[in-house]
Structures are given as C-alpha cells and as structure tokens.
Design a protein around this motif. Structure first.
Motif, PDB file in Angstrom:
ATOM      1  N   ARG A 174       0.838  -1.204   0.000  1.00 55.42           N
ATOM      2  CA  ARG A 174       0.000   0.000   0.000  1.00 55.42           C
ATOM      3  C   ARG A 174       0.875   1.256   0.000  1.00 55.42           C
ATOM      4  O   ARG A 174       0.510   2.271  -0.565  1.00 55.42           O
ATOM      5  CB  ARG A 174      -0.899   0.031   1.233  1.00 55.42           C
ATOM      6  CG  ARG A 174      -1.978  -1.012   1.237  1.00 55.42           C
ATOM      7  CD  ARG A 174      -3.140  -0.655   0.366  1.00 55.42           C
ATOM      8  NE  ARG A 174      -3.935   0.439   0.889  1.00 55.42           N
ATOM      9  CZ  ARG A 174      -4.943   1.002   0.210  1.00 55.42           C
ATOM     10  NH1 ARG A 174      -5.242   0.573  -0.987  1.00 55.42           N
ATOM     11  NH2 ARG A 174      -5.634   1.970   0.754  1.00 55.42           N
ATOM     12  N   ARG A 175       2.013   1.159   0.670  1.00 59.69           N
ATOM     13  CA  ARG A 175       2.933   2.310   0.708  1.00 59.69           C
ATOM     14  C   ARG A 175       3.652   2.473  -0.625  1.00 59.69           C
ATOM     15  O   ARG A 175       3.772   3.564  -1.148  1.00 59.69           O
ATOM     16  CB  ARG A 175       3.959   2.119   1.831  1.00 59.69           C
ATOM     17  CG  ARG A 175       3.633   2.898   3.093  1.00 59.69           C
ATOM     18  CD  ARG A 175       4.861   3.146   3.942  1.00 59.69           C
ATOM     19  NE  ARG A 175       5.753   2.003   4.048  1.00 59.69           N
ATOM     20  CZ  ARG A 175       5.581   0.995   4.905  1.00 59.69           C
ATOM     21  NH1 ARG A 175       4.549   1.014   5.730  1.00 59.69           N
ATOM     22  NH2 ARG A 175       6.426  -0.010   4.952  1.00 59.69           N
ATOM     23  N   GLN A 201       2.938   1.194  -3.700  1.00 57.79           N
ATOM     24  CA  GLN A 201       2.147   1.407  -4.903  1.00 57.79           C
ATOM     25  C   GLN A 201       0.808   2.036  -4.547  1.00 57.79           C
ATOM     26  O   GLN A 201      -0.193   1.324  -4.423  1.00 57.79           O
ATOM     27  CB  GLN A 201       1.916   0.083  -5.639  1.00 57.79           C
ATOM     28  CG  GLN A 201       3.201  -0.643  -6.000  1.00 57.79           C
ATOM     29  CD  GLN A 201       2.916  -1.920  -6.772  1.00 57.79           C
ATOM     30  OE1 GLN A 201       1.941  -2.017  -7.511  1.00 57.79           O
ATOM     31  NE2 GLN A 201       3.782  -2.900  -6.623  1.00 57.79           N
ATOM     32  N   PRO A 202       0.782   3.342  -4.410  1.00 59.50           N
ATOM     33  CA  PRO A 202      -0.494   3.991  -4.055  1.00 59.50           C
ATOM     34  C   PRO A 202      -1.532   3.675  -5.124  1.00 59.50           C
ATOM     35  O   PRO A 202      -1.209   3.662  -6.309  1.00 59.50           O
ATOM     36  CB  PRO A 202      -0.134   5.483  -4.042  1.00 59.50           C
ATOM     37  CG  PRO A 202       1.360   5.549  -3.987  1.00 59.50           C
ATOM     38  CD  PRO A 202       1.868   4.302  -4.618  1.00 59.50           C
ATOM     39  N   ALA A 208      -4.039   3.892   4.382  1.00 59.11           N
ATOM     40  CA  ALA A 208      -4.357   4.944   3.431  1.00 59.11           C
ATOM     41  C   ALA A 208      -5.788   5.351   3.680  1.00 59.11           C
ATOM     42  O   ALA A 208      -6.646   4.489   3.833  1.00 59.11           O
ATOM     43  CB  ALA A 208      -4.215   4.433   2.006  1.00 59.11           C
TER      44      ALA A 208
END
Lengths: 386, 218
Positions: free
Chosen positions: B71-72, B74-75, B98
C-alpha cells in the motif's frame, strides 16, 4: 509430647518397636556386612533392607520416612547413608533392647520383692538380705521408679532409632532442595509444553482442517451459484451441504480461537484482548499498559483469564458493561476484570472459575475474587513475569 | 482485471484461482509466501492483490505486513486481505494505511458465499472498501465511543452496511429504503461524526476509519 504411662498403648508399641528393632537390625546389619564381599549383590539388596526398616518404622511409630529416588550407584550419597543406617541399627537395636528389657525386668523384679523366696535359699550369700523389710521396701521403690521410667526409656530409644532413620534413610536437606528445584523446573516445562501444544494444535487446525473446510465451502458455494439447472433435490442437497460446511467452519473457528489466538503471538496482549473485548456482547472498556512483553506462557494465561472472565460475565452476570485493565509493574502482571452484573460468583460454583484458578496457580499467580450477591464482581489476578 | 494472489494452502489457492477466473478476473501470479507476494506485485503491477494474513515462514501476520508495504509502495493498488479470524487491530492497521479506498479485510469463510465475495472483490478493486460484517458488528457493539452514541438505531444500521462497503443503492435494498432516504441518513451520520463535505469523496471510508481510531484509543 504426650507422657506415656506404663499401661498405655504407646508404651507397648514403643517397647515392641525397640525389641523387634534388635533382631531385625542385627539380621540386616549382618547381611549388609556379609554382602559387602559382593558389592553388586549388596546394591541390589539395599533397597529391600531399607524397605523392611521403613515398614517397621511405619508399623510401630506410624511414621513414613519420605522415600528418596532409588539409589543408582556407589557414587550416590544415598547408597552410603543407607549402608550407614543398616550398620548402625544393630548398635542402636542392641542398646535399646538391653536398656528397655532391663527397665521392664527391673520393675517386675523390684515390685515382686515382697514375695518371700520360699522355695529355696538364695544360692549366693547376698549383701542385701531380701527378708529384711527395709531392703524389700527399697527394691519395691526402685521397681516402681523403673516402672515409670521404662515407657520413657522405650519412647526415647524409639525416638533415637527414628531420628537415625530420618537422617540416613530420608532425603537430606540438599536432596530436598534439589528435588524442589527439579520439580519446579519440570513443572515449568510441563506448563510450557502444554502451552506449546495448544499453539501447535491451533497451527495444525489452521493449516489443515480449516483450509480444507474453507475450500469445501467455497466449492459448494461455486456449485450452488453455477449449477442452477440441476433437478430440485440435487440443488437442495448442495444448498444444505453448503450451509452445513459454513456452520462447521464457524464452529471450528470459534473453537480454535479459544485455544490460542494467533494475534496474541504476533502482536501481544493488547491486540488479542481488544479482539476478545470486541466480541463480548456488552461494552468493555479495555486498558492495557505493558511496556515490555512477557513470556508467551504468561501472556497466554493472562489472555485466558480475561477471555474466560468475559465469557462468564456474558453467561451469568447479566452485566451492562465491564472493565478490563492489564498493567505490568516490574515483575508482576496485574489483570483486573470488573463488571456491574448481579454478582454471586463463587470459586466452587462451576468449572469455569476453578479451571481459571488452576491455570493461574500453575504459574504461581494469585487470584482474588470479590462478588457479593447483587454485584458488582471484581476478579484480580497477579502473575509473575521476568 | 489483473490479480496477484497470495495463499499458502494449495487447496485454497487453486480454489481461489478457479473462483476468480470464473468471475472473469485474470490471476497473473499465485504465490505461497510474503516475499514472493512483494516480488510478484513488483513484477506484474496488478490492479488487485488478494492475500492471506498468515503465511510462511513464520506463520504470523506476514501477509498483512506485506499488504501494508504494498500500500505504501504502490499507491492506488487495491488490496484485499483474507483472515481466518476477525481481528480489529489488523483491520484498523490496514484501513489506516491509506485514507483512500481500495482496501478490504474479510474473513476467509466469506469465500464460501461466492457472489458476495466476488462483489466485495470488485468493490475493492474499484477503490471501495470491504470490511467483514463481523468486524463491523463488533465495532458497533462497542457503545463506549461517544460520537456513535449520538447515532439513531437506523443510522447504526446504515453505518454498518456502509462500513461493509455497500453502495447507497445496496443499503437501500437491504433496509428497504429509498436511495434518497439512505442519502439523508448518511448525511446525518457524517454530521454527527463531524466529517465536513470538503474532505473529498471518501467520507464513507473516513467514517469507518474514525470509528476504528476512536475505539483503538485507550
């Protein structure tokens, strides 16, 4: 100490003990000496000899000398202490038997001194003439004194025998210390093993049965969704199987989670307890204050405590809310569960609290319960941690 | 849709591949441990990652941690986490990764209800959320967070379905309400939870998120 009277059972038992101790001691002491020429034989025979003496002490004195683990070899101090006892017991036995026999015998002779020696003249010229009244009186007084003294003597000799046996046949202080140490260690081992076993079962079920069931339920779900053109009975069967698989999955999940939640391993008490608190059917205020994690076993016990307590509250207390606080103060973990329910919880009421107490006990923790009728109920647990 | 799947049980992995294929999704990689998941996501650049929480070698929360890393890195990558048990803490971590959508946290059992599961997958892939009904139920049960006490029972029900990731239409269907009525309830919820409209499109997620944050406070 109870004063033995000449006619009390105690006096006769002590006397019998001392008198029987003599032949038994001499026999076993002799055998010990005799077998010294064949050490392996002696080593085999020793436990038997010791057993005989132990049962004698139990029969007459009602004392069980705590047994020590069977001596394995010549290097064990226990072996030498036993040999020591068997060589010493004839000495104690002879001394005791002679003294006690003299005392009882003297008492009888003295007390019967007034009987005139009718049958024949004394064979020897005695310095004291027994026909003299004063001599008779003196004899009788000495006999009376011996009658009173004999039980004490028997008691004393039996006690001497007993203390020698305790010192040489029982475990010594260091042995007891070692024993406690071993037991403490093995208990900790058993508890850790049980805990590890719980985790292993959880892992096995998670990796095995649960995945299989999920897969089964999924395939049934897929069949139910795609095979819409099946005849009615077949569709019904699939539907039913699907529902049952889901139900089984849920039951298994509830069971496994109670065993040892994985989140406890990963993230500690805070995370695991927040899950438990969330599952309770009433609001639970949770406060976890632990700066350093404790051992997995203590964590498991603390988790079990809270989870069991909340289950009990849900089942019995009719509470509207509960509070859970867990905090660590140096080497103690304090767990407190409080509810506003109807109270009346008892340690001997059901298996729930007793099981909890046992598990806390197993790690040397303490449990305090306050639950007056009408409530509220507070459970306070303290667990030791490094 | 391109999907990377991480699941260490062969049986379940094969089943999931079949299930996703049947739903018209393309499983570009299926791996059995967290390292492999990171590599596969790097290599294939999928739109959606579906991962188990516990994976080799330590069998703890590796899958979840890998999901947080992804998640960090590949936004915008949508992540659906499957778990054997519902742990709010995991769900909260994931959602907090997120404030945008595209995340899901579901109990593994949910794959049994094929249609709902596929629906949740699609929702997550298109930037929505899918939170397991059990997590949501637990959160709502905890009446110790003040803003929630201000909600009416009906608003509670709406929030529950909203947290699961349902659309207004979906909520309306479940509760037999008109979409307009659902919209009004949601508006009230936002007001009561103090979420002004300026915050953007994901107030639904924020509502759930705020909720999670409230309850993870001591």
């Amino acid at each position: 100490m109870k004063v033995p009277r000449p006619w009390s059972a105690r006096a006769w038992l002590d006397t019998a003990h001392v008198m029987i101790g003599f032949p038994v001691g001499v026999l076993l002491g002799g055998l010990t000496l005799l077998l010294a020429v064949a050490p392996p034989l002696l080593r085999r025979a020793l436990p038997w000899f010791t057993r005989v003496q132990r049962s004698r002490l139990h029969a007459f004195q009602g004392v069980r000398i705590p047994p020590v683990p069977a001596p394995a070899g010549w290097r064990e101090p226990m072996t030498w202490r036993q040999i020591g006892y068997h060589l010493l017991s004839p000495v104690v036995g002879v001394a005791g038997a002679v003294l006690v026999a003299l005392a009882w015998g003297g008492a009888v002779v003295g007390l019967l001194a007034f009987l005139p020696p009718k049958l024949q003249e004394p064979p020897l010229e005695f310095a004291l003439d027994l026909r003299d009244n004063r001599v008779q009186l003196a004899f009788m007084l000495v006999g009376l004194a011996l009658l009173v003294l004999a039980p004490f003597l028997a008691r004393g000799m039996a006690a001497l025998d007993l203390s020698v046996a305790r010192a040489l046949l029982g475990p010594s202080r260091t042995e007891l210390g070692q024993r406690i140490e071993t037991l403490t260690e093995s208990r900790a081992g058993v508890i850790d093993a049980a805990d590890a076993e719980r985790r292993r079962i959880e892992r096995d079920l998670h990796d095995g049965a649960q995945q299989r069931l999920v897969s089964l339920a999924m395939n049934l779900g897929l069949a139910r969704a795609t095979l819409t053109d099946l005849p009615e009975p077949a569709r019904e069967a699939i539907e039913q199987a699907h529902e049952e698989a889901k139900q089984a999955l849920k039951e298994l999940r509830d069971f496994v989670r109670g065993l040892h939640p994985a989140v406890l391993n990963d993230q500690g008490l805070d995370a695991a307890l927040s899950g438990v608190a969330a599952r309770a059917p009433f609001p639970v205020k949770l406060r976890v204050d632990i700066e350093r994690r404790t051992t997995p076993t203590i964590e498991a016990v603390a988790f079990f405590t809270v989870s069991e307590a909340l289950t009990n509250i849900a089942k019995h207390a009719a509470a509207t809310r509960a509070e859970v606080s867990v905090r660590r103060e140096r080497d103690r973990l304090h767990v407190l569960v409080h509810d506003d329910g109807c109270g009346g919880a008892r340690m001997d009421g059901g298996t729930g609290l007793r099981g909890l107490a046992q598990r806390i006990d197993s790690v040397d923790g303490t449990l305090r319960l306050s639950s007056p009728l009408g409530g509220p109920t507070t459970i306070e647990v303290e667990l030791p941690c490094e | 849709m391109r999907v990377v799947l991480a699941e260490d049980s062969v049986l379940l992995r094969e089943g999931l591949i079949r299930l996703l294929a049947a739903a018209g999704m393309e499983v570009v990689a299926a791996v059995d441990e967290a390292e492999g998941l990171l590599r596969a996501a790097e290599e294939h650049r999928p739109e959606l990652v579906v991962t188990d929480v516990r994976m080799p070698p330590t069998h703890t929360d590796e899958g979840l941690r890998a999901a947080l890393v992804l998640r960090r890195q590949q936004p915008g990558l949508a992540v659906l986490v499957l778990s054997q048990y519902v742990e709010e803490r995991y769900a909260a971590q994931l959602l907090a990764s997120a404030s945008a959508g595209g995340v899901g946290y579901l109990l593994k059992d949910r794959v049994a209800d094929v249609a709902e599961f596929i629906d949740a997958l699609r929702r997550v892939a298109s930037g929505g959320t899918a939170l397991d009904p059990e997590v949501v139920a637990q959160l709502l049960l905890r009446g110790n967070s003040d803003p929630l006490e201000r909600l009416t029972p009906r608003e509670h029900e709406v929030l529950r379905l909203m947290a699961e990731g349902r659309s207004n239409a979906g909520i309306g269907q479940s509760l037999v309400l008109s979409e307009g009525a659902v919209g009004k309830h949601i508006g009230n919820i936002f007001t009561k939870l103090d979420l002004p409209p300026a915050e953007g499109d994901h107030r639904r997620v924020l509502a759930v998120l705020q909720f999670l944050k409230i309850r993870s406070l001591p």
